[in-house]
Write a protein that holds these residues in place. Structure first.
Motif, PDB file in Angstrom:
ATOM      1  N   PRO A   1     -10.354  -3.745  -7.233  1.00 28.45           N
ATOM      2  CA  PRO A   1      -9.154  -4.185  -6.532  1.00 28.45           C
ATOM      3  C   PRO A   1      -8.934  -3.450  -5.199  1.00 28.45           C
ATOM      4  CG  PRO A   1      -8.560  -2.704  -8.305  1.00 28.45           C
ATOM      5  CD  PRO A   1     -10.038  -2.942  -8.436  1.00 28.45           C
ATOM      6  N   LEU A   2      -8.121  -4.077  -4.342  1.00 26.74           N
ATOM      7  CA  LEU A   2      -7.755  -3.431  -3.093  1.00 26.74           C
ATOM      8  C   LEU A   2      -6.664  -2.396  -3.328  1.00 26.74           C
ATOM      9  CD1 LEU A   2      -8.052  -3.386   0.060  1.00 26.74           C
ATOM     10  CD2 LEU A   2      -6.091  -4.956   0.105  1.00 26.74           C
ATOM     11  N   ILE A   3      -5.624  -2.788  -4.080  1.00 24.00           N
ATOM     12  CA  ILE A   3      -4.502  -1.892  -4.388  1.00 24.00           C
ATOM     13  C   ILE A   3      -4.181  -2.044  -5.869  1.00 24.00           C
ATOM     14  CG2 ILE A   3      -2.118  -1.270  -3.871  1.00 24.00           C
ATOM     15  CD1 ILE A   3      -2.476  -2.601  -1.132  1.00 24.00           C
ATOM     16  N   GLU A   4      -4.222  -0.951  -6.592  1.00 19.50           N
ATOM     17  CA  GLU A   4      -3.994  -1.000  -8.035  1.00 19.50           C
ATOM     18  C   GLU A   4      -2.505  -1.052  -8.377  1.00 19.50           C
ATOM     19  OE1 GLU A   4      -6.063   2.088 -10.061  1.00 19.50           O
ATOM     20  OE2 GLU A   4      -8.047   1.281  -9.571  1.00 19.50           O
TER      21      GLU A   4
ATOM     22  N   ARG B   1      -0.242  -3.333  -8.320  1.00 20.46           N
ATOM     23  CA  ARG B   1       0.702  -4.049  -7.459  1.00 20.46           C
ATOM     24  C   ARG B   1       0.505  -5.546  -7.702  1.00 20.46           C
ATOM     25  NH1 ARG B   1       2.537   0.137  -7.527  1.00 20.46           N
ATOM     26  NH2 ARG B   1       3.442   1.431  -5.869  1.00 20.46           N
ATOM     27  N   ALA B   2       1.469  -6.129  -8.407  1.00 17.60           N
ATOM     28  CA  ALA B   2       1.430  -7.551  -8.730  1.00 17.60           C
ATOM     29  C   ALA B   2       2.198  -8.349  -7.675  1.00 17.60           C
ATOM     30  CB  ALA B   2       2.027  -7.793 -10.111  1.00 17.60           C
ATOM     31  N   ASP B   3       2.003  -9.660  -7.682  1.00 11.65           N
ATOM     32  CA  ASP B   3       2.729 -10.571  -6.785  1.00 11.65           C
ATOM     33  C   ASP B   3       2.575 -10.134  -5.328  1.00 11.65           C
ATOM     34  OD1 ASP B   3       3.667 -11.515  -9.286  1.00 11.65           O
ATOM     35  OD2 ASP B   3       5.430 -10.216  -9.150  1.00 11.65           O
ATOM     36  N   PRO B   4       1.353  -9.902  -4.869  1.00 13.29           N
ATOM     37  CA  PRO B   4       1.167  -9.294  -3.545  1.00 13.29           C
ATOM     38  C   PRO B   4       1.481 -10.256  -2.410  1.00 13.29           C
ATOM     39  CG  PRO B   4      -0.950  -9.946  -4.451  1.00 13.29           C
ATOM     40  CD  PRO B   4       0.063 -10.171  -5.538  1.00 13.29           C
ATOM     41  N   PHE B   5       1.986  -9.692  -1.326  1.00 13.21           N
ATOM     42  CA  PHE B   5       2.255 -10.471  -0.122  1.00 13.21           C
ATOM     43  C   PHE B   5       1.862  -9.640   1.090  1.00 13.21           C
ATOM     44  CE2 PHE B   5       4.671 -12.169   3.426  1.00 13.21           C
ATOM     45  CZ  PHE B   5       4.461 -13.533   3.267  1.00 13.21           C
TER      46      PHE B   5
ATOM     47  N   ASP C   1      -4.655   2.772   1.393  1.00 10.22           N
ATOM     48  CA  ASP C   1      -4.200   4.171   1.399  1.00 10.22           C
ATOM     49  C   ASP C   1      -2.965   4.395   2.263  1.00 10.22           C
ATOM     50  OD1 ASP C   1      -6.326   5.087  -0.282  1.00 10.22           O
ATOM     51  OD2 ASP C   1      -7.669   4.930   1.449  1.00 10.22           O
ATOM     52  N   ALA C   2      -2.380   3.324   2.785  1.00 10.47           N
ATOM     53  CA  ALA C   2      -1.171   3.472   3.592  1.00 10.47           C
ATOM     54  C   ALA C   2      -0.017   3.984   2.733  1.00 10.47           C
ATOM     55  CB  ALA C   2      -0.810   2.135   4.234  1.00 10.47           C
TER      56      ALA C   2
END
Length: 316
Positions: free
Chosen positions: A9-12, A14-18, A51-52
């Motif tokens: 994944p890109l970001i762990e 974190r659901a419903d991404p926008f 990583d932001a």
């Protein structure tokens, strides 16, 4: 790292991404596992979002209509105002088989949404006072539009998709029209659901993707489309795919992909943003499992101008 080799994944968790691209920056907002706050990340690249540092711009109050289960936020820039749309409930109590979510809006008129002042604009009122969530907004034919999922008490199932023109970013101008309701088996597995709409324009068509069924491995994406010059408030002008367009891939161990949005990579490629799990053995309600991770992939358009999302890639 090329656009075809993002980490997955890109970001762990974190659901419903926008993801919104604006002025050479990417802004990221999503549901957090605690469902208690709204936070935004910003980076100059899609990879940089990984990583932001998240900046919390709003926390839920201890009581009231926005005090529980903060779901599916989206960040939009409408008429020089930053807007966050999200769903919230007054409690975790389930009534008549559904949570009690309604849709709400925050506005920031400062240039920087991470450091600016966010104002609560209250509930986005619709003609039916019922379970409502997953609002998105877009510009089309010179107008601002609001698209969301809501329960109609006279229609079986959890939620349908509705469209209305906006008077201002938190007020509907027109009566809603229903664009889609769960009707196929793949939209009704576990629960009868149409939710999480997302909009993309390509060529002479406007597309709306959406998510269907329960939030486990049955979760998948459907697709609506309309000629770009047709009246979007006439439901008969919309077409609907009879099959899902993005769904679980058992060999790749990617389960329940959905609640997507669209963005554009640094090289101009169209990007599908979505969440999915890498296992099916969920203990209890899938809602409380935090491991719907944010993932991204490029996709192509076929010779008929239709999106081809491919399959969810394996983790790397």
């Amino acid at each position: 790292m090329s656009d075809l080799n993002w980490p997955n994944p890109l970001i762990e968790q974190r659901a419903d991404p926008f993801i919104l691209r604006h002025n050479d920056h990417y802004y990221f907002i999503a549901s957090v596992p605690e469902y208690d706050r709204l936070e935004i990340r910003r980076a100059s690249t899609l990879l940089g979002l990984r990583d932001a540092t998240p900046v919390v711009v709003w926390r839920k109050p201890d009581s009231g209509p926005m005090s529980e289960l903060i779901w599916a936020p989206e960040l939009h820039l409408i008429d020089e105002s930053w807007m966050i749309y999200f769903a919230a409930a007054p409690s975790r109590t389930i009534k008549d088989g559904l949570f009690q979510h309604r849709m709400f809006a925050l506005e920031c008129r400062d240039a920087d949404p991470l450091s600016g002042n966010w104002l609560e604009r209250g509930q986005v009122q619709t003609p039916i006072d019922s379970f409502a969530l997953d609002a998105t907004a877009f510009q089309h034919q010179g107008k601002n539009w609001y698209l969301w999922a809501q329960k109609d008490p006279v229609i079986p199932g959890n939620s349908n998709l509705y469209l209305a023109e906006l008077e201002n970013p938190w007020t509907l101008k027109t009566p809603p029209v229903m664009l889609s309701r769960p009707q196929y088996q793949w939209e009704c597995a576990g629960f009868s659901v149409n939710e999480g709409p997302a909009v993309i324009r390509h060529g002479d068509k406007l597309f709306v993707s959406y998510s269907a069924s329960a939030t486990d491995e049955n979760y998948c994406m459907g697709l609506l489309w309309i000629d770009a010059d047709a009246d979007p408030m006439q439901a008969a002008n919309w077409s609907k795919s009879a099959r899902p367009v993005f769904s679980t891939h058992w060999d790749h161990r990617q389960y329940g992909p959905g609640h997507n949005c669209f963005t554009v990579a640094e090289n101009g490629a169209d990007v599908l943003v979505y969440h999915a799990r890498n296992y099916t053995e969920i203990e209890g309600d899938p809602l409380w499992d935090p491991n719907r991770h944010t993932r991204i992939k490029t996709f192509r358009w076929d010779q008929h101008g239709m999106p081809d999302f491919g399959v969810p890639p394996a983790e790397q």
